[in-house]
Design a protein around this motif. Structure first.
Motif, PDB file in Angstrom:
ATOM      1  N   GLY A  37      13.091 -27.551 -18.132  1.00 46.22           N
ATOM      2  CA  GLY A  37      13.561 -28.642 -18.982  1.00 46.22           C
ATOM      3  C   GLY A  37      12.539 -29.753 -19.094  1.00 46.22           C
ATOM      4  O   GLY A  37      11.644 -29.888 -18.247  1.00 46.22           O
ATOM      5  N   THR A  38      12.662 -30.536 -20.126  1.00 46.82           N
ATOM      6  CA  THR A  38      11.743 -31.642 -20.354  1.00 46.82           C
ATOM      7  C   THR A  38      11.745 -32.592 -19.158  1.00 46.82           C
ATOM      8  O   THR A  38      12.787 -33.051 -18.705  1.00 46.82           O
ATOM      9  CB  THR A  38      12.148 -32.415 -21.626  1.00 46.82           C
ATOM     10  OG1 THR A  38      12.192 -31.505 -22.729  1.00 46.82           O
ATOM     11  CG2 THR A  38      11.147 -33.529 -21.913  1.00 46.82           C
ATOM     12  N   LEU A  74      17.949 -29.772  -4.183  1.00 47.88           N
ATOM     13  CA  LEU A  74      17.479 -29.971  -5.558  1.00 47.88           C
ATOM     14  C   LEU A  74      18.549 -30.644  -6.407  1.00 47.88           C
ATOM     15  O   LEU A  74      18.281 -31.620  -7.114  1.00 47.88           O
ATOM     16  CB  LEU A  74      17.079 -28.632  -6.172  1.00 47.88           C
ATOM     17  CG  LEU A  74      15.873 -27.922  -5.537  1.00 47.88           C
ATOM     18  CD1 LEU A  74      15.725 -26.524  -6.121  1.00 47.88           C
ATOM     19  CD2 LEU A  74      14.590 -28.722  -5.740  1.00 47.88           C
ATOM     20  N   LEU A  75      19.766 -30.132  -6.350  1.00 49.79           N
ATOM     21  CA  LEU A  75      20.843 -30.697  -7.161  1.00 49.79           C
ATOM     22  C   LEU A  75      21.135 -32.149  -6.773  1.00 49.79           C
ATOM     23  O   LEU A  75      21.388 -32.998  -7.628  1.00 49.79           O
ATOM     24  CB  LEU A  75      22.109 -29.851  -7.010  1.00 49.79           C
ATOM     25  CG  LEU A  75      22.052 -28.433  -7.589  1.00 49.79           C
ATOM     26  CD1 LEU A  75      23.362 -27.700  -7.290  1.00 49.79           C
ATOM     27  CD2 LEU A  75      21.787 -28.452  -9.089  1.00 49.79           C
ATOM     28  N   LYS A  76      21.094 -32.422  -5.480  1.00 48.47           N
ATOM     29  CA  LYS A  76      21.389 -33.771  -4.994  1.00 48.47           C
ATOM     30  C   LYS A  76      20.401 -34.797  -5.545  1.00 48.47           C
ATOM     31  O   LYS A  76      20.750 -35.967  -5.770  1.00 48.47           O
ATOM     32  CB  LYS A  76      21.346 -33.753  -3.457  1.00 48.47           C
ATOM     33  CG  LYS A  76      21.498 -35.110  -2.796  1.00 48.47           C
ATOM     34  CD  LYS A  76      21.338 -34.971  -1.280  1.00 48.47           C
ATOM     35  CE  LYS A  76      21.347 -36.328  -0.589  1.00 48.47           C
ATOM     36  NZ  LYS A  76      21.131 -36.188   0.879  1.00 48.47           N
ATOM     37  N   HIS A  77      19.160 -34.379  -5.770  1.00 43.22           N
ATOM     38  CA  HIS A  77      18.120 -35.304  -6.199  1.00 43.22           C
ATOM     39  C   HIS A  77      17.835 -35.245  -7.700  1.00 43.22           C
ATOM     40  O   HIS A  77      16.840 -35.815  -8.155  1.00 43.22           O
ATOM     41  CB  HIS A  77      16.831 -35.046  -5.410  1.00 43.22           C
ATOM     42  CG  HIS A  77      16.924 -35.457  -3.977  1.00 43.22           C
ATOM     43  ND1 HIS A  77      17.440 -34.634  -3.004  1.00 43.22           N
ATOM     44  CD2 HIS A  77      16.600 -36.623  -3.346  1.00 43.22           C
ATOM     45  CE1 HIS A  77      17.411 -35.260  -1.840  1.00 43.22           C
ATOM     46  NE2 HIS A  77      16.910 -36.466  -2.018  1.00 43.22           N
ATOM     47  N   LEU A  78      18.695 -34.566  -8.441  1.00 41.09           N
ATOM     48  CA  LEU A  78      18.527 -34.501  -9.894  1.00 41.09           C
ATOM     49  C   LEU A  78      19.273 -35.667 -10.532  1.00 41.09           C
ATOM     50  O   LEU A  78      20.504 -35.710 -10.507  1.00 41.09           O
ATOM     51  CB  LEU A  78      19.061 -33.174 -10.427  1.00 41.09           C
ATOM     52  CG  LEU A  78      18.883 -32.936 -11.933  1.00 41.09           C
ATOM     53  CD1 LEU A  78      17.399 -32.879 -12.293  1.00 41.09           C
ATOM     54  CD2 LEU A  78      19.573 -31.637 -12.352  1.00 41.09           C
ATOM     55  N   PRO A  79      18.566 -36.629 -11.103  1.00 40.79           N
ATOM     56  CA  PRO A  79      19.248 -37.803 -11.674  1.00 40.79           C
ATOM     57  C   PRO A  79      20.071 -37.438 -12.907  1.00 40.79           C
ATOM     58  O   PRO A  79      19.764 -36.481 -13.625  1.00 40.79           O
ATOM     59  CB  PRO A  79      18.084 -38.739 -12.056  1.00 40.79           C
ATOM     60  CG  PRO A  79      16.883 -38.197 -11.355  1.00 40.79           C
ATOM     61  CD  PRO A  79      17.113 -36.735 -11.199  1.00 40.79           C
ATOM     62  N   ASP A  80      21.112 -38.190 -13.128  1.00 39.26           N
ATOM     63  CA  ASP A  80      21.897 -38.023 -14.348  1.00 39.26           C
ATOM     64  C   ASP A  80      21.015 -38.337 -15.557  1.00 39.26           C
ATOM     65  O   ASP A  80      20.148 -39.215 -15.509  1.00 39.26           O
ATOM     66  CB  ASP A  80      23.105 -38.969 -14.339  1.00 39.26           C
ATOM     67  CG  ASP A  80      24.119 -38.600 -13.257  1.00 39.26           C
ATOM     68  OD1 ASP A  80      24.140 -37.417 -12.861  1.00 39.26           O
ATOM     69  OD2 ASP A  80      24.862 -39.498 -12.807  1.00 39.26           O
ATOM     70  N   GLY A  81      21.264 -37.623 -16.640  1.00 41.87           N
ATOM     71  CA  GLY A  81      20.562 -37.927 -17.884  1.00 41.87           C
ATOM     72  C   GLY A  81      19.334 -37.076 -18.125  1.00 41.87           C
ATOM     73  O   GLY A  81      18.830 -37.033 -19.257  1.00 41.87           O
TER      74      GLY A  81
END
Length: 815
Positions: A506-507, A569-576
């Motif tokens: 993803g971008t 990984l999921l825990k540190h993925l910011p919203d947006g």
């Protein structure tokens, strides 16, 4: 109006010693807006019928830490919270019948001394001086722990409860949790007395933890065992000895016979862990009751007959005592016997502190650890041994029952480094498992995946008993040597199913990954190691990052790290962010082809550019089948990882084996891979790489890009770099005897403890015993002479240069 508080920061479900300890430690840390719910009275589950023994013994570094902390806490708890408790610190004697058992004791004694505990090894005569009623004719010695003893479980729980209440936390008895739901990023807990909204929720429901887990969509990996102990009448000789000495007898454990024997008032308490054990609540005919508070199972003494007779032979006075009471109650077990403490897998802001087989001795430390998880998001000690994410989706109920019964029946069993426990096997099979088995593979389980540990030759003793030794005397040693030398001189192939794989695309994916790892994200077509640190700069995990394009990556990590690393990984993925992370572990398999002839073997069956340099990857055809060839080798030789779709893997394996036959290709296993990686000083996850060490202590400076604007842990690492590291990773060559250094062997400089090993083994290419470890910073210069304690005996150890022992310039690897 609701009868209970409608809002709390944390709600704990379950009022046994662990739940109450968690509440106490949260409140002690300042989180006083916390609530505990208990459906009956406190201690109504396993706590009320627990024997109350408080050992510190463990062969696990983290669990020893936890139990040591508990014992220290309990010794001062009564005065701290102003609540009287019966806590008898009697010391304990753990009997040994064999050389191997004494070696285990020596190892644990060394670990204990490192943690500040005065553990000692007794001769048979010294056993008699401390326990005059014991027969010692067949013993080799014993481990003595002066801080062992027993405590009243109900008083302990009530003391912790008083301490929590005094600090402002609330406990609601006779208030069962009836269900949970997620609403507006909060948990809503329903009870007969109203609902409670909270930020965090903890499953501390003991042997009901699996039922509570279902509310969260979680199948808690556990089962319930029937455990019995017997109370015996007063014995005049014991009463007289206690009156004369002013002490109780030390708690005795005959671990090879599998029971403990404790003085109870002036009588005895005998608790066996029998091989012919019994599980409960596992069939439709024996369902889990809705409420089993303060209840027991019917007596089942026939199962215990052998153990009673054996104990009477060991302590003949026991045979003169009348049996007054039998306690037969439920105790929960995980598949490895360790509890579940930490984040509930896949569930936000939910934690587990449950399935404690030894909840009394671990309860104090468990409360500390759980409070740290919730408040800090990380723990002082690396607690992977208890992390709920260590068990993944393969742990169905059949597996949990099989392993739980195995652990119970071998509660005091020794965990030898080359022994594979047989229950609950074949949960996950490689697509070429049958082919590997035909080659006489001896398998081990890795996150449920069966991998070859070594390959037996004709005449090799492959019995389970033959692996139950600490030394290098087993048949595998020479077999593994042949495997390593084949990799050195020709080529080897290792079937390696179960690598954890995450597709990240993803971008902005590149920039996001850069904020998570300490180093550089590789460019497209390249692969590199990424080290993930926590806020304190400690090593969380290591992943191989394979860049497919600018913002498209595959992350490859250890089999056992699957749920742990995915959640990180999921825990540190910011919203947006429009980044997709997908676990594709089950879609691919892998072979390692490595050795000086690996290029020749591949050249006839692939269209790949085999001249591409080290740390590159490419899509290619192997025998007309798509594969991803990665130019890396954990064995430290020229080689490739061949990644293929699961359904294509058999054809790829067959093609490589056929092409390799003229070149001396030989299958090798995980034992050989461990030997080969030690010679290259390659680190292993949760041994050499753990949150017990920072990235800089781990000697991973070259993987830190200091000029990056930001990454997790950067601030802490910058401070550490300025102040200097307290200890540092080293490679040691040891003048060992017939045993290599196990994990957490103590390193000495004269009379001073200066470090510990993190892994060890024999290097067959260099014919030397190797250990990786952590040493005080001023003793890391090459050539420094130290000693390593291996099963109680010290051996000379020399610090090596900061480069691999084998192929130090990596010429073979890059060839």
């Amino acid at each position: 109006m609701s009868e209970i508080a409608g809002q709390a920061r944390v709600v704990i479900i379950g009022g046994g010693v662990v739940g109450v300890s968690a509440l106490y430690h949260l409140a002690k840390a300042g989180w006083t807006d916390c609530v505990l719910l208990e459906k009956n009275e406190l201690t109504a589950g396993s706590t009320w019928h627990a024997a109350g023994n408080v050992p510190t013994f463990s062969s696990s570094w983290s669990i020893m830490n936890m139990q040591r902390y508990s014992a220290e806490l309990y010794r001062g708890l009564a005065a701290m919270v102003d609540y009287p408790m019966n806590y008898h610190v009697t010391g304990s004697i753990r009997l040994g019948h064999s050389k191997e058992r004494l070696q285990e004791f020596q190892r644990v004694a060394g670990m204990g001394r490192y943690q500040g505990m005065d553990l000692d090894i007794l001769s048979p005569e010294e056993i008699k001086s401390r326990y005059p009623f014991a027969e010692i004719h067949d013993l080799t010695g014993a481990l003595y722990d002066p801080n062992d003893g027993d405590i009243d479980p109900a008083q302990l729980t009530q003391a912790l409860a008083k301490g929590a209440r005094d600090l402002g936390a609330k406990i609601y008895r006779f208030c069962p949790a009836a269900g949970v739901r997620r609403e507006n990023d909060e948990w809503v807990i329903s009870t007969p007395k109203g609902e409670i909204r909270c930020e965090y929720v903890v499953n501390a429901a003991g042997y009901y933890a699996r039922e509570v887990g279902k509310w969260f969509g979680r199948d808690v990996p556990m089962m319930v065992m029937s455990h019995q102990y017997m109370l015996f009448d007063e014995v005049p000789e014991v009463a007289a000895w206690t009156a004369e000495t002013g002490n109780k007898l030390p708690l005795m454990r005959d671990v090879d016979s599998s029971y403990y024997l404790r003085q109870e008032k002036n009588g005895f308490n005998l608790g066996p862990y029998e091989r012919n054990c019994k599980a409960h609540w596992i069939t439709p005919d024996d369902p889990m009751p809705e409420d089993f508070s303060f209840q027991l199972y019917p007596d089942d003494l026939e199962r215990l007959e052998w153990y009673i007779n054996d104990a009477c032979e060991r302590v003949p006075l026991l045979g003169t005592a009348g049996l007054t009471k039998n306690i037969n109650g439920p105790i929960p077990y995980t598949p490895d016997g360790n509890p579940l403490i930490g984040p509930m897998p896949g569930v936000p802001n939910a934690f587990e502190a449950c399935v404690f087989t030894f909840g009394i001795c671990q309860g104090g430390g468990a409360g500390k650890v759980l409070a740290e998880w919730i408040i800090e998001g990380e723990t002082e000690w690396d607690m992977w041994s208890c992390d709920p994410r260590r068990f993944t989706s393969f742990c169905d109920q059949d597996y949990c029952v099989a392993k739980g019964m195995e652990v119970y029946g071998h509660e005091y069993g020794m965990h030898f480094p080359h022994h594979a426990w047989p229950a609950g096997r074949n949960k996950k099979l490689s697509p070429v498992h049958d082919r590997v088995a035909e080659l006489r593979a001896q398998f081990g389980a890795y996150n449920g995946w069966e991998r070859a540990n070594w390959f037996a030759r004709p005449g090799d003793d492959v019995s389970e008993e033959a692996t139950q030794i600490w030394s290098r005397e087993g048949a595998w040693f020479e077999a593994v040597r042949e495997e390593c030398l084949a990799v050195r001189d020709a080529a080897g192939i290792l079937d390696l199913p179960g690598f954890s794989r995450f597709r990240v695309e993803g971008t902005g994916a590149r920039d996001w990954l850069s904020t998570l790892i300490t180093g550089v994200v590789p460019k497209p077509g390249r692969i590199g190691l990424g080290y993930f640190a926590d806020a304190q700069g400690r090593i969380v995990t290591e992943m191989s990052i394979m860049a497919m394009s600018e913002d498209f990556f595959f992350l490859i990590t250890a089999a056992t790290a699957q749920w742990h690393d995915y959640e990180w990984l999921l825990k540190h993925l910011p919203d947006g962010l429009n980044i997709k992370i997908e676990d594709v572990t089950e879609q691919f398999s892998c072979h390692i082809l490595t050795g000086p002839k690996s290029r020749e073997i591949l050249s006839g069956i692939t269209d790949a550019d085999l001249g591409k340099p080290w740390l590159t990857h490419q899509s290619a055809q192997v025998a007309g089948i798509w594969c991803q060839l990665i130019r890396v080798s954990f064995a430290g030789e020229l080689g490739w990882e061949i990644h293929s779709k699961v359904e294509d893997t058999p054809a790829v394996f067959d093609a490589v084996m056929a092409a390799g036959k003229p070149h001396g290709l030989k299958p090798f296993g995980m034992f050989a891979l461990n030997s080969l990686r030690l010679e290259k000083s390659y680190r292993a996850w949760k041994g050499d790489l753990s949150t017990d060490y920072t990235v800089l202590q781990g000697g991973l400076d070259r993987f830190v890009k200091w000029d990056k604007p930001e990454f997790v842990g950067k601030q802490a690492l910058e401070v550490e770099r300025q102040q200097g590291v307290s200890k540092r990773f080293v490679t040691l060559v040891i003048e060992a005897g017939d045993c290599d250094a196990p994990y957490m062997s103590t390193l000495w400089d004269g009379s001073e403890v200066v470090g510990e090993t993190t892994s060890g083994g024999w290097g067959h290419r260099i014919d030397k015993s190797i250990a990786l470890g952590m040493v005080r910073h001023d003793l890391t210069a090459p050539g420094t002479k130290l000693e390593v304690e291996i099963f109680g005996e010290r051996f000379a150890a020399t610090v090596q240069a900061d480069q691999p022992l084998w192929d130090p310039s990596n010429e073979r690897l890059r060839g």
